[in-house]
Design an enzyme around this catalytic site. Sequence first.
Site, mmCIF file in Angstrom:
data_model
loop_
_atom_site.group_PDB
_atom_site.id
_atom_site.type_symbol
_atom_site.label_atom_id
_atom_site.label_comp_id
_atom_site.label_asym_id
_atom_site.label_seq_id
_atom_site.Cartn_x
_atom_site.Cartn_y
_atom_site.Cartn_z
ATOM 1 N N SER A 171 1.934 -5.284 3.263
ATOM 2 C CA SER A 171 3.373 -5.087 3.493
ATOM 3 C C SER A 171 4.217 -6.095 2.725
ATOM 4 O O SER A 171 5.386 -6.301 3.049
ATOM 5 C CB SER A 171 3.671 -5.186 4.994
ATOM 6 N N THR A 180 -6.090 0.550 11.863
ATOM 7 C CA THR A 180 -6.354 0.709 10.425
ATOM 8 C C THR A 180 -6.383 -0.602 9.655
ATOM 9 O O THR A 180 -6.800 -0.620 8.499
ATOM 10 C CB THR A 180 -5.289 1.617 9.777
ATOM 11 N N ASN A 221 -3.116 -7.210 8.829
ATOM 12 C CA ASN A 221 -3.971 -7.183 7.640
ATOM 13 C C ASN A 221 -3.868 -8.472 6.843
ATOM 14 O O ASN A 221 -4.836 -8.899 6.219
ATOM 15 C CB ASN A 221 -3.674 -5.951 6.783
ATOM 16 N N HIS A 273 3.833 1.977 11.784
ATOM 17 C CA HIS A 273 2.710 1.774 12.693
ATOM 18 C C HIS A 273 2.490 2.936 13.651
ATOM 19 O O HIS A 273 1.472 2.980 14.346
ATOM 20 C CB HIS A 273 2.929 0.489 13.490
ATOM 21 N N CYS A 300 2.638 5.821 8.781
ATOM 22 C CA CYS A 300 1.686 5.966 7.677
ATOM 23 C C CYS A 300 0.784 7.167 7.947
ATOM 24 O O CYS A 300 0.255 7.316 9.055
ATOM 25 C CB CYS A 300 0.837 4.699 7.559
ATOM 26 N N SER A 360 1.575 -9.857 10.683
ATOM 27 C CA SER A 360 0.913 -8.824 9.880
ATOM 28 C C SER A 360 -0.590 -8.921 10.088
ATOM 29 O O SER A 360 -1.233 -9.864 9.627
ATOM 30 C CB SER A 360 1.254 -8.993 8.393
ATOM 31 N N CYS A 383 0.852 -1.178 0.000
ATOM 32 C CA CYS A 383 0.000 0.000 0.000
ATOM 33 C C CYS A 383 0.894 1.237 0.000
ATOM 34 O O CYS A 383 2.119 1.137 0.113
ATOM 35 C CB CYS A 383 -0.904 -0.001 1.232
ATOM 36 N N HIS A 419 -0.601 -4.619 19.665
ATOM 37 C CA HIS A 419 -0.170 -4.245 18.313
ATOM 38 C C HIS A 419 0.444 -2.850 18.364
ATOM 39 O O HIS A 419 -0.072 -1.946 19.020
ATOM 40 C CB HIS A 419 -1.357 -4.272 17.354
ATOM 41 N N GLU A 477 0.505 -0.363 16.423
ATOM 42 C CA GLU A 477 -0.351 0.760 16.051
ATOM 43 C C GLU A 477 -1.288 1.134 17.190
ATOM 44 O O GLU A 477 -1.494 2.322 17.477
ATOM 45 C CB GLU A 477 -1.152 0.415 14.795
#
Length: 332
Positions: free
Chosen positions: A289, A186, A246, A96, A118, A244, A34, A146, A148
Amino acid sequence: MVPTIDMGIPGASSSVAHVPTRRRVLLAEPRGYCAGVDRAVETVERALEKHGPPVYVRHEIVHNRHVVDTLAKAGAVFVEETDQVPEGAIVVFSAHGVAPTVYAAAAERNLQTIDATCPLVTKVHNEARRFARNDYDILLIGHEGHEEVVGTAGEAPEHVQLVDGLDGVERVTIRDEDKVVWLSQTTLSVDETMEIVARLRQRFAKLQDPPSDDICYATQNRQVAVKAMAPECDLVLVVGSRNSSNSVRLVEVALGAGAEAAYLVDWADDIDQSWLQGVTTVGVTSGASVPEVLVRGVLERLAESGYDMVQPVTTANETLVFALPREIRPAR
C-alpha cells in the site's frame, strides 16, 4: 570501469558488479503498490473527480498514512462506521472488504456505495459463503480485529472460527472432521501460515485447503524478494505504516531470512542515523500500500549518507491490473 544503471536518483546508480566493501542499497523488485491497492486509491480519486468532495470512505482506503492524508486533503472524509455518513451521501468501502451487515446498514441510510474491495479479498469472501452453504467449519487464519478478517468472518459468522497464530490452533473445535476447511487473510506471512496449517492438520487430518491460494500474489512476491536479498543485508528498511499487515510481515521475513536488522519506516524522516553505523549493505522494500514517492525519498536520504549505489534485486515482474468498480468507470 564498473558499468552502472541510472536509477533516477541524484548520486545513485545500480552496479552490475558485486562490490561488498562499498556502501550500497539492494532494492527489492517488486515492491509497493499491488493491483488491489492501485484500484482502491484510483477509485477514491475518480469518485472525487466525478462527484466532487466530500466523498466518504469507510475505514482507511488502504493502510498507509501518506495515502490517507493525501486523499483527505483532496476531499475524502474517512469514517469508522456508516452511521457517520450523512443519509444519501456517497461512501466508498475500503480495499479490505466489509461484511454483509455493512451493506445492509448502508442501504438503510440510502447511501450511494462504491465497493473498492480488492478482488482477491472478494474471492475469499466467496469461498467463505460457499463453504458455509455446505455447512463446513471454516478455520480463518488471520489477525483478530483486522478489517479484512472482520469482513470475511462476517460472511458466515456461524461457521467461521478465527485462528490467530499458533496459539489459536488448540482452541479450535469442529463438528465434523469430514467438513473442515482453512481460509486465510490475504496479507499474511506465507511461512507462518503454512506452519499454522501444518499444526491444524496434525489435529484435523482431513482438513481441506482452499480451492486456490488465499495469500495474495503481491504479498508472496514481496516476501520472496526480501528473502532473496536479506542474507546480504546488514540492515533492511521496509517502507510502510505500522497498521499495514503486509508491511509488518516484511520486517519479520527479512529478519527470518538473515538480515542483521530490519525496521519499518513510514518515510525518510523515520530513519535513525544510528541504524547505519557500521552498515555496508542496506536492503529497501515497501509494502503493497506504499506509493513509490516514499521509497524514492528513502533512497535519496540513503544517498546523502553515502549509499550511492543501488542494485535491483528482481524476483518477479507484475503486470496484473484490476478493473475499476462499475460506478466510477469512464463512460464509453
